[in-house]
Design a protein around this motif. Structure first.
Motif, PDB file in Angstrom:
ATOM      1  N   VAL A  60     -11.268  -1.828 -12.386  1.00 15.59           N
ATOM      2  CA  VAL A  60      -9.813  -2.009 -12.429  1.00 15.59           C
ATOM      3  C   VAL A  60      -9.438  -3.204 -11.555  1.00 15.59           C
ATOM      4  O   VAL A  60     -10.158  -3.530 -10.616  1.00 15.59           O
ATOM      5  CB  VAL A  60      -9.045  -0.751 -11.971  1.00 15.59           C
ATOM      6  CG1 VAL A  60      -9.222   0.398 -12.934  1.00 15.59           C
ATOM      7  CG2 VAL A  60      -9.472  -0.334 -10.581  1.00 15.59           C
ATOM      8  N   PRO A  61      -8.313  -3.855 -11.852  1.00 15.19           N
ATOM      9  CA  PRO A  61      -7.890  -4.972 -11.010  1.00 15.19           C
ATOM     10  C   PRO A  61      -7.577  -4.506  -9.587  1.00 15.19           C
ATOM     11  O   PRO A  61      -7.329  -3.323  -9.351  1.00 15.19           O
ATOM     12  CB  PRO A  61      -6.604  -5.463 -11.692  1.00 15.19           C
ATOM     13  CG  PRO A  61      -6.694  -4.958 -13.090  1.00 15.19           C
ATOM     14  CD  PRO A  61      -7.442  -3.667 -13.013  1.00 15.19           C
ATOM     15  N   PRO A  62      -7.578  -5.430  -8.633  1.00 12.17           N
ATOM     16  CA  PRO A  62      -7.226  -5.074  -7.249  1.00 12.17           C
ATOM     17  C   PRO A  62      -5.826  -4.461  -7.180  1.00 12.17           C
ATOM     18  O   PRO A  62      -4.923  -4.859  -7.916  1.00 12.17           O
ATOM     19  CB  PRO A  62      -7.266  -6.413  -6.510  1.00 12.17           C
ATOM     20  CG  PRO A  62      -8.115  -7.302  -7.355  1.00 12.17           C
ATOM     21  CD  PRO A  62      -7.912  -6.846  -8.765  1.00 12.17           C
ATOM     22  N   ALA A  63      -5.660  -3.515  -6.269  1.00 10.38           N
ATOM     23  CA  ALA A  63      -4.378  -2.817  -6.128  1.00 10.38           C
ATOM     24  C   ALA A  63      -3.233  -3.775  -5.831  1.00 10.38           C
ATOM     25  O   ALA A  63      -2.120  -3.585  -6.314  1.00 10.38           O
ATOM     26  CB  ALA A  63      -4.472  -1.749  -5.051  1.00 10.38           C
ATOM     27  N   LYS A  64      -3.494  -4.822  -5.040  1.00  6.68           N
ATOM     28  CA  LYS A  64      -2.414  -5.755  -4.707  1.00  6.68           C
ATOM     29  C   LYS A  64      -1.864  -6.428  -5.960  1.00  6.68           C
ATOM     30  O   LYS A  64      -0.663  -6.641  -6.070  1.00  6.68           O
ATOM     31  CB  LYS A  64      -2.853  -6.785  -3.670  1.00  6.68           C
ATOM     32  CG  LYS A  64      -3.915  -7.746  -4.120  1.00  6.68           C
ATOM     33  CD  LYS A  64      -4.292  -8.705  -3.013  1.00  6.68           C
ATOM     34  CE  LYS A  64      -5.402  -9.633  -3.487  1.00  6.68           C
ATOM     35  NZ  LYS A  64      -5.831 -10.529  -2.419  1.00  6.68           N
ATOM     36  N   GLU A  65      -2.727  -6.735  -6.952  1.00  2.00           N
ATOM     37  CA  GLU A  65      -2.277  -7.331  -8.213  1.00  2.00           C
ATOM     38  C   GLU A  65      -1.480  -6.317  -9.029  1.00  2.00           C
ATOM     39  O   GLU A  65      -0.465  -6.659  -9.636  1.00  2.00           O
ATOM     40  CB  GLU A  65      -3.458  -7.829  -9.025  1.00  2.00           C
ATOM     41  CG  GLU A  65      -4.159  -9.027  -8.434  1.00  2.00           C
ATOM     42  CD  GLU A  65      -5.378  -9.448  -9.232  1.00  2.00           C
ATOM     43  OE1 GLU A  65      -5.510  -9.053 -10.413  1.00  2.00           O
ATOM     44  OE2 GLU A  65      -6.216 -10.176  -8.670  1.00  2.00           O
ATOM     45  N   LEU A  66      -1.953  -5.083  -9.049  1.00  5.64           N
ATOM     46  CA  LEU A  66      -1.271  -4.033  -9.807  1.00  5.64           C
ATOM     47  C   LEU A  66       0.107  -3.749  -9.220  1.00  5.64           C
ATOM     48  O   LEU A  66       1.095  -3.657  -9.953  1.00  5.64           O
ATOM     49  CB  LEU A  66      -2.122  -2.766  -9.838  1.00  5.64           C
ATOM     50  CG  LEU A  66      -3.473  -2.901 -10.532  1.00  5.64           C
ATOM     51  CD1 LEU A  66      -4.330  -1.667 -10.287  1.00  5.64           C
ATOM     52  CD2 LEU A  66      -3.291  -3.154 -12.017  1.00  5.64           C
ATOM     53  N   LEU A  67       0.174  -3.623  -7.903  1.00  8.09           N
ATOM     54  CA  LEU A  67       1.458  -3.365  -7.249  1.00  8.09           C
ATOM     55  C   LEU A  67       2.425  -4.529  -7.468  1.00  8.09           C
ATOM     56  O   LEU A  67       3.612  -4.316  -7.708  1.00  8.09           O
ATOM     57  CB  LEU A  67       1.261  -3.092  -5.767  1.00  8.09           C
ATOM     58  CG  LEU A  67       0.602  -1.748  -5.443  1.00  8.09           C
ATOM     59  CD1 LEU A  67       0.135  -1.716  -3.995  1.00  8.09           C
ATOM     60  CD2 LEU A  67       1.548  -0.596  -5.736  1.00  8.09           C
ATOM     61  N   GLN A  68       1.918  -5.755  -7.414  1.00 13.10           N
ATOM     62  CA  GLN A  68       2.781  -6.917  -7.639  1.00 13.10           C
ATOM     63  C   GLN A  68       3.321  -6.925  -9.058  1.00 13.10           C
ATOM     64  O   GLN A  68       4.487  -7.249  -9.291  1.00 13.10           O
ATOM     65  CB  GLN A  68       2.025  -8.219  -7.346  1.00 13.10           C
ATOM     66  CG  GLN A  68       2.910  -9.438  -7.389  1.00 13.10           C
ATOM     67  CD  GLN A  68       4.028  -9.368  -6.353  1.00 13.10           C
ATOM     68  OE1 GLN A  68       3.776  -9.159  -5.181  1.00 13.10           O
ATOM     69  NE2 GLN A  68       5.266  -9.536  -6.785  1.00 13.10           N
ATOM     70  N   LYS A  69       2.494  -6.547 -10.023  1.00  8.36           N
ATOM     71  CA  LYS A  69       2.946  -6.478 -11.411  1.00  8.36           C
ATOM     72  C   LYS A  69       4.036  -5.420 -11.576  1.00  8.36           C
ATOM     73  O   LYS A  69       5.005  -5.632 -12.304  1.00  8.36           O
ATOM     74  CB  LYS A  69       1.772  -6.196 -12.344  1.00  8.36           C
ATOM     75  CG  LYS A  69       2.109  -6.354 -13.804  1.00  8.36           C
ATOM     76  CD  LYS A  69       0.873  -6.345 -14.659  1.00  8.36           C
ATOM     77  CE  LYS A  69       1.206  -6.674 -16.089  1.00  8.36           C
ATOM     78  NZ  LYS A  69       0.004  -6.742 -16.927  1.00  8.36           N
TER      79      LYS A  69
END
Length: 79
Positions: A60-69
Motif C-alpha cells: 500500500v502507499p505510504p500513510a502520509k500520501e494516503l492522508l494527504q489525498k
C-alpha cells in the motif's frame, strides 16, 4: 452511496493501519463515493505527523500520501 471506514490499527501494524486509508483514498474517492474515515484506538496515533510520516505498510502507499489525498479531497477524518 455513503461509506464510513473504521481504522483501528496503529504504527505497530502499518499494513493493517494503512488499508482503510488506502481503500478510502484510492477506492471511494476515485469512484466519487461519499466517504469518511474514523480513527479509533491505536489508529489515533496517525494524528501525529511524525507517526504518519513513518508509517508504510506492505503493498500500500505510504500513510502520509494516503492522508494527504484524503485532505485534498475533503474526506472527513474523525478521531
Amino acid at each position: 452511496m455513503k461509506i464510513l471506514y473504521l481504522a483501528t490499527a496503529g504504527a505497530l501494524d502499518p499494513t493493517r493501519a494503512s488499508i482503510p486509508l488506502h481503500i478510502a483514498a484510492n477506492g471511494s474517492v476515485a469512484e466519487g463515493q461519499d466517504c469518511a474515515v474514523v480513527l479509533v484506538g491505536d489508529a489515533t496515533e496517525l494524528v501525529s505527523r511524525e507517526k504518519a510520516e513513518q508509517l508504510e505498510g506492505v503493498g500500500v502507499p505510504p500513510a502520509k500520501e494516503l492522508l494527504q489525498k484524503l485532505v485534498d479531497n475533503r474526506v472527513p477524518v474523525y478521531v
